[in-house]
Design a protein around this motif. Sequence first.
Motif, PDB file in Angstrom:
ATOM      1  N   THR A  34       0.821  -1.207   0.000  1.00 57.03           N
ATOM      2  CA  THR A  34       0.000   0.000   0.000  1.00 57.03           C
ATOM      3  C   THR A  34       0.857   1.259   0.000  1.00 57.03           C
ATOM      4  O   THR A  34       0.602   2.209  -0.751  1.00 57.03           O
ATOM      5  CB  THR A  34      -0.935  -0.008   1.224  1.00 57.03           C
ATOM      6  OG1 THR A  34      -1.798  -1.148   1.142  1.00 57.03           O
ATOM      7  CG2 THR A  34      -1.766   1.253   1.294  1.00 57.03           C
ATOM      8  N   VAL A  35       1.881   1.281   0.846  1.00 56.32           N
ATOM      9  CA  VAL A  35       2.739   2.464   0.932  1.00 56.32           C
ATOM     10  C   VAL A  35       3.525   2.636  -0.373  1.00 56.32           C
ATOM     11  O   VAL A  35       3.692   3.760  -0.868  1.00 56.32           O
ATOM     12  CB  VAL A  35       3.686   2.335   2.141  1.00 56.32           C
ATOM     13  CG1 VAL A  35       4.710   3.456   2.140  1.00 56.32           C
ATOM     14  CG2 VAL A  35       2.889   2.368   3.435  1.00 56.32           C
ATOM     15  N   GLY A 173       6.497   8.128  11.220  1.00 60.44           N
ATOM     16  CA  GLY A 173       7.540   9.033  10.765  1.00 60.44           C
ATOM     17  C   GLY A 173       8.359   8.441   9.627  1.00 60.44           C
ATOM     18  O   GLY A 173       8.610   9.084   8.610  1.00 60.44           O
ATOM     19  N   ALA A 174       8.788   7.178   9.810  1.00 60.55           N
ATOM     20  CA  ALA A 174       9.617   6.536   8.785  1.00 60.55           C
ATOM     21  C   ALA A 174       8.847   6.369   7.478  1.00 60.55           C
ATOM     22  O   ALA A 174       9.355   6.663   6.392  1.00 60.55           O
ATOM     23  CB  ALA A 174      10.110   5.185   9.285  1.00 60.55           C
ATOM     24  N   LEU A 175       7.605   5.895   7.555  1.00 65.06           N
ATOM     25  CA  LEU A 175       6.812   5.706   6.334  1.00 65.06           C
ATOM     26  C   LEU A 175       6.392   7.046   5.740  1.00 65.06           C
ATOM     27  O   LEU A 175       6.264   7.180   4.518  1.00 65.06           O
ATOM     28  CB  LEU A 175       5.585   4.841   6.628  1.00 65.06           C
ATOM     29  CG  LEU A 175       5.882   3.388   7.023  1.00 65.06           C
ATOM     30  CD1 LEU A 175       4.583   2.621   7.262  1.00 65.06           C
ATOM     31  CD2 LEU A 175       6.721   2.690   5.959  1.00 65.06           C
ATOM     32  N   LEU A 178       8.676   8.461   3.176  1.00 62.49           N
ATOM     33  CA  LEU A 178       8.682   7.877   1.837  1.00 62.49           C
ATOM     34  C   LEU A 178       8.059   8.807   0.796  1.00 62.49           C
ATOM     35  O   LEU A 178       8.371   8.695  -0.388  1.00 62.49           O
ATOM     36  CB  LEU A 178       7.940   6.535   1.853  1.00 62.49           C
ATOM     37  CG  LEU A 178       8.614   5.421   2.653  1.00 62.49           C
ATOM     38  CD1 LEU A 178       7.790   4.144   2.591  1.00 62.49           C
ATOM     39  CD2 LEU A 178      10.030   5.166   2.140  1.00 62.49           C
ATOM     40  N   HIS A 179       7.180   9.706   1.212  1.00 61.52           N
ATOM     41  CA  HIS A 179       6.636  10.677   0.257  1.00 61.52           C
ATOM     42  C   HIS A 179       7.754  11.559  -0.284  1.00 61.52           C
ATOM     43  O   HIS A 179       7.901  11.725  -1.501  1.00 61.52           O
ATOM     44  CB  HIS A 179       5.550  11.520   0.928  1.00 61.52           C
ATOM     45  CG  HIS A 179       5.039  12.636   0.085  1.00 61.52           C
ATOM     46  ND1 HIS A 179       4.438  12.429  -1.139  1.00 61.52           N
ATOM     47  CD2 HIS A 179       5.029  13.988   0.265  1.00 61.52           C
ATOM     48  CE1 HIS A 179       4.070  13.586  -1.671  1.00 61.52           C
ATOM     49  NE2 HIS A 179       4.430  14.543  -0.829  1.00 61.52           N
ATOM     50  N   PRO A 377      14.039  19.781   6.806  1.00 59.00           N
ATOM     51  CA  PRO A 377      13.056  20.666   6.160  1.00 59.00           C
ATOM     52  C   PRO A 377      12.379  20.059   4.943  1.00 59.00           C
ATOM     53  O   PRO A 377      11.301  20.512   4.556  1.00 59.00           O
ATOM     54  CB  PRO A 377      13.917  21.879   5.759  1.00 59.00           C
ATOM     55  CG  PRO A 377      15.063  21.867   6.710  1.00 59.00           C
ATOM     56  CD  PRO A 377      15.357  20.419   6.948  1.00 59.00           C
ATOM     57  N   GLY A 378      12.970  19.033   4.328  1.00 56.82           N
ATOM     58  CA  GLY A 378      12.340  18.393   3.183  1.00 56.82           C
ATOM     59  C   GLY A 378      11.210  17.455   3.562  1.00 56.82           C
ATOM     60  O   GLY A 378      10.057  17.664   3.196  1.00 56.82           O
ATOM     61  N   PRO A 379      11.489  16.391   4.339  1.00 56.31           N
ATOM     62  CA  PRO A 379      10.440  15.408   4.627  1.00 56.31           C
ATOM     63  C   PRO A 379       9.468  15.808   5.725  1.00 56.31           C
ATOM     64  O   PRO A 379       8.290  15.431   5.675  1.00 56.31           O
ATOM     65  CB  PRO A 379      11.233  14.166   5.044  1.00 56.31           C
ATOM     66  CG  PRO A 379      12.531  14.683   5.565  1.00 56.31           C
ATOM     67  CD  PRO A 379      12.830  15.915   4.739  1.00 56.31           C
ATOM     68  N   LEU A 380       9.911  16.543   6.741  1.00 56.09           N
ATOM     69  CA  LEU A 380       9.055  16.793   7.898  1.00 56.09           C
ATOM     70  C   LEU A 380       7.717  17.451   7.574  1.00 56.09           C
ATOM     71  O   LEU A 380       6.683  17.027   8.097  1.00 56.09           O
ATOM     72  CB  LEU A 380       9.814  17.638   8.934  1.00 56.09           C
ATOM     73  CG  LEU A 380      10.882  16.908   9.751  1.00 56.09           C
ATOM     74  CD1 LEU A 380      11.595  17.884  10.669  1.00 56.09           C
ATOM     75  CD2 LEU A 380      10.261  15.783  10.565  1.00 56.09           C
ATOM     76  N   PRO A 381       7.676  18.497   6.740  1.00 58.08           N
ATOM     77  CA  PRO A 381       6.387  19.158   6.521  1.00 58.08           C
ATOM     78  C   PRO A 381       5.303  18.244   5.956  1.00 58.08           C
ATOM     79  O   PRO A 381       4.110  18.505   6.155  1.00 58.08           O
ATOM     80  CB  PRO A 381       6.724  20.275   5.519  1.00 58.08           C
ATOM     81  CG  PRO A 381       8.176  20.545   5.730  1.00 58.08           C
ATOM     82  CD  PRO A 381       8.769  19.213   6.055  1.00 58.08           C
ATOM     83  N   TRP A 382       5.697  17.158   5.267  1.00 57.91           N
ATOM     84  CA  TRP A 382       4.696  16.326   4.589  1.00 57.91           C
ATOM     85  C   TRP A 382       3.942  15.407   5.530  1.00 57.91           C
ATOM     86  O   TRP A 382       2.841  14.971   5.211  1.00 57.91           O
ATOM     87  CB  TRP A 382       5.370  15.516   3.487  1.00 57.91           C
ATOM     88  CG  TRP A 382       5.929  16.354   2.389  1.00 57.91           C
ATOM     89  CD1 TRP A 382       7.240  16.460   2.015  1.00 57.91           C
ATOM     90  CD2 TRP A 382       5.219  17.228   1.506  1.00 57.91           C
ATOM     91  NE1 TRP A 382       7.386  17.326   0.970  1.00 57.91           N
ATOM     92  CE2 TRP A 382       6.155  17.823   0.634  1.00 57.91           C
ATOM     93  CE3 TRP A 382       3.871  17.583   1.370  1.00 57.91           C
ATOM     94  CZ2 TRP A 382       5.801  18.740  -0.350  1.00 57.91           C
ATOM     95  CZ3 TRP A 382       3.519  18.494   0.385  1.00 57.91           C
ATOM     96  CH2 TRP A 382       4.471  19.055  -0.455  1.00 57.91           C
TER      97      TRP A 382
END
Length: 476
Positions: A34-35, A173-175, A178-179, A377-382
């Motif tokens: 799914t992910v 957080g880890a999954l 992946l975005h 700053p890249g992954p956290l906001p998503w």
Amino acid sequence: DEGGGLCPQEDEGGPAAAPGGSPPPALTPALALTVFAAALGSLGFGFNIGVINAPQKLLEGEYNATWAQRWGSPPPPQTLSLLWALSVAIFSVGGMGTALAGGAVAERLGRKGALLASNGLAVVGGALMGGAKLGPTYILIILGRFIVGAYSGLVSVLVPLYVGEVAPLRLRGALGTLHQLGIVIGILVAQVLGLRALLGTPRAWPALFGAGLLPAALQLLLLPLCPESPRFLLARGQRGRARRVLLAFPAELGRGPAPKVGLLELCRSRRYRQPLIVTLGLQLAQQLSGINAIFYYSTSIFEGAGLQDPAVGTIGTGVVNVVATVVLVERAGRRVLQLLGLLGMMGCATTLLGGPFWGAVALASALAFVGFFAVGPGPLPWFVGSELFPPGPRAAALGLAGLLNWASNTAVAMAFPAMQGFWGDFGEGLAVAMAFPAMQVPKNLGILGIWGFLGFFGIFFGGFWVILGDFPVIIG
């Protein structure tokens, strides 16, 4: 309770135990599929960010030929620059137009259904750009970029929302990362395919743009095999179906349906004010750092720096972006990663203050800038929005955050060509961010307001926020 602080877990409940009373496995095959299927949307999003960069000279030549054929003479240099800037920035305009609607679409069609429907835009936009040689090139490229931008705007909301709702708390957080990982891999793939040895040639560049159809086609094949978000099913009152989904998913399920919270209620309610400020501030900090100027214009940046082969620098930024994003968010606090990333980006940007780019310094600074961006700053906001909001207001909050992200993205894309020689001003804005003291607010959540500005115009551009406290996590 309308007071300050983060959203209470009013309808969330604790983790749902797996059938038989034993804890569910950390990562089941169904969850992995799914992910992965959802992240294909992120891959297409990233591909469409990076695909416009490498063939810049080829497309400018096509624009010249198309314009001359239609109007009898080549366009003036200013017109050609405007057409190119529009080709880049129209992608963000399309994303801005659909990001706010992403939450509403997810509520109407479901998380999985909305992702499936969004692929229609990817197919239409990719077909227009892939067939651009058959008609007025600049018109078809600009129109196609607008449509794939609209697709990417939906994806930027739907993928974090879907993944955040199917992922178990201990893996969220880890999954969620992946975005961002899908985005940066998509950018890298586009940059590699755009090399002159592959599809970056006068004859093959339409195939380069058409390759963006592949992630959408694969997602259309795989996503029907995946279940709907159990939290969406619960919100629709389908608790039995949601429980059946949890037989294969180790996610937590709340006590009952969460009341839907619309956009106006979200903005008016004091209950959601602080997590909303945090979520929106992270999106602003991400875009006003200037990161997408590198992804959109790295070819011209490295050419101006005197790099003999700008493709080397472009590919290098993509590789660093992918490698740095692999750092697991769960191994360090959100606060540490965010501050480390911004501080590193500030140092890289300010090394260029007072003079133009040049050679190895430009390449090293750009690579390090991208690396620090990918750490926090890249992954956290998503995915932070999915952690801070319960299911009721989650879709509306992520839609508003997506709109703000795309609006600031558009501004950077349009402004950078005019201010390319003043890249260091982004560093000045980041330096101001790190200099301000923290404000203490309820529940130990600190927020820091700063003004990042575009120095070419000599005016303040916008405010963004940096988190100075650890993030509480909402279950559900």
